[in-house]
Write a protein that holds these residues in place. Structure first.
Motif, short mmCIF file in Angstrom:
data_model
loop_
_atom_site.label_atom_id
_atom_site.label_comp_id
_atom_site.label_asym_id
_atom_site.label_seq_id
_atom_site.Cartn_x
_atom_site.Cartn_y
_atom_site.Cartn_z
N ASN A 6 -1.75 36.86 105.43
CA ASN A 6 -3.03 36.15 105.26
C ASN A 6 -2.85 34.78 104.60
N ASP A 7 -3.40 33.77 105.26
CA ASP A 7 -3.42 32.41 104.70
C ASP A 7 -4.57 31.66 105.36
N ASP A 8 -4.53 30.33 105.39
CA ASP A 8 -5.66 29.58 105.95
C ASP A 8 -5.81 29.78 107.46
N ASN A 9 -4.75 30.20 108.11
CA ASN A 9 -4.78 30.31 109.58
C ASN A 9 -4.76 31.73 110.12
N PHE A 10 -4.37 32.68 109.29
CA PHE A 10 -4.25 34.07 109.78
C PHE A 10 -5.00 35.01 108.83
N ILE A 16 -6.30 42.07 113.01
CA ILE A 16 -5.58 40.81 112.74
C ILE A 16 -6.10 39.75 113.69
N CYS A 17 -6.17 38.51 113.20
CA CYS A 17 -6.60 37.42 114.10
C CYS A 17 -6.09 36.07 113.61
N ILE A 18 -6.10 35.14 114.54
CA ILE A 18 -5.83 33.73 114.19
C ILE A 18 -7.21 33.12 113.95
N ILE A 19 -7.40 32.48 112.79
CA ILE A 19 -8.76 31.99 112.49
C ILE A 19 -8.87 30.47 112.63
#
Ligand code: ZN
Length: 244
Positions: free
Chosen positions: A17-21, A241-244
């Motif tokens: 988990n971070d700004d993109n995932f 899970i996703c790419i945000i």
């Protein structure tokens, strides 16, 4: 490291988990993942502007589906698959488990995510390895792949009969001393560790593998457990899970 988010009521991997995932291993508090509303409610509340919710029909196979879609605000069911991979932004990949081993995969540089469900059948047939290989086929690099292994029934509670023992032994003889132990005359299997070893075997670095240290059957407060609950109070946990 796997941490708990008390607002969202999910466990998550700090490697992922971070700004993109964005990903999470859900708890009982989210509700029963077999009910599609549990997933839809969670996503609508917590993942703004999502595109598609992907729900595989899990059949204890090693089938892997690469998912891409242009549809918006949609729920997509995929038949007969236990692993899903995408490079779509805002497509939410989901699975449900209760004792089986949920695994998430990310290749951050290429922007690829995946999720898979392995019970004993998927584990003996190396579904986790198939997921990693598919991500590499899609352009991912082994050294960039991060894996998180979620809440699974522990070796403490997962006893197996002789037939299953020999089936595992045939495939994973080299791991026998690590994954089996005997307790009160019964053979026990550590399913999460077996999946961890399979991922490591492919050359994924230990520092890129997060794993969950507790047992779904022992932790009644947080987790559903197929073995423990049988038909009483039985449900399954949502993971996503996703790419945000
Ligand atoms: Zn246990």
């Amino acid at each position: 490291m796997i941490l708990y988010d008390s607002d969202l009521k999910i466990f998550y991997s700090t490697l992922i988990n971070d700004d993109n995932f964005f990903s999470g291993f859900g708890t009982k508090d989210l509700g029963d993942g077999r009910n599609i509303d549990t997933t839809i409610n969670f996503v609508q509340k917590n993942i703004p502007n999502f595109k598609t919710i992907v729900i595989p029909e899990q059949i204890h196979s090693t089938n892997v589906t690469v998912f891409n879609s242009n549809l918006i605000d949609n729920v997509e069911k995929i038949t007969e698959t236990d692993g899903v991979i995408t490079d779509d932004e805002k497509s939410i990949l989901t699975i449900i488990t209760a004792d089986c081993c949920p695994i998430m995969f990310v290749e951050k540089r290429q922007g690829i995510v995946g999720i898979s469900h392995q019970g004993w059948r998927g584990s003996v047939k190396r579904l986790g390895q198939k997921m990693v290989k598919k991500i590499i086929e899609l352009g991912g690099k082994k050294e960039n792949i991060i894996v998180a292994i979620g809440p699974t029934i522990g070796g403490c509670c997962y006893d197996i009969d002789d037939e299953r023992y020999f089936e595992f032994l045939e495939e994973f003889d080299g791991y026998a001393s690590k994954i089996f132990h005997r307790h009160m005359g019964k053979l026990h299997l550590n399913l999460a560790l077996l999946n961890y070893l399979q991922i490591k075997e492919l050359g994924i670095s230990e520092k890129n593998i997060d794993h969950f240290p507790f047992c779904t059957s022992c932790d009644k407060k947080r987790f559903f457990s197929f073995r423990r609950d049988k038909k009483q109070d039985y449900g399954e946990m949502l993971s996503f899970i996703c790419i945000i």
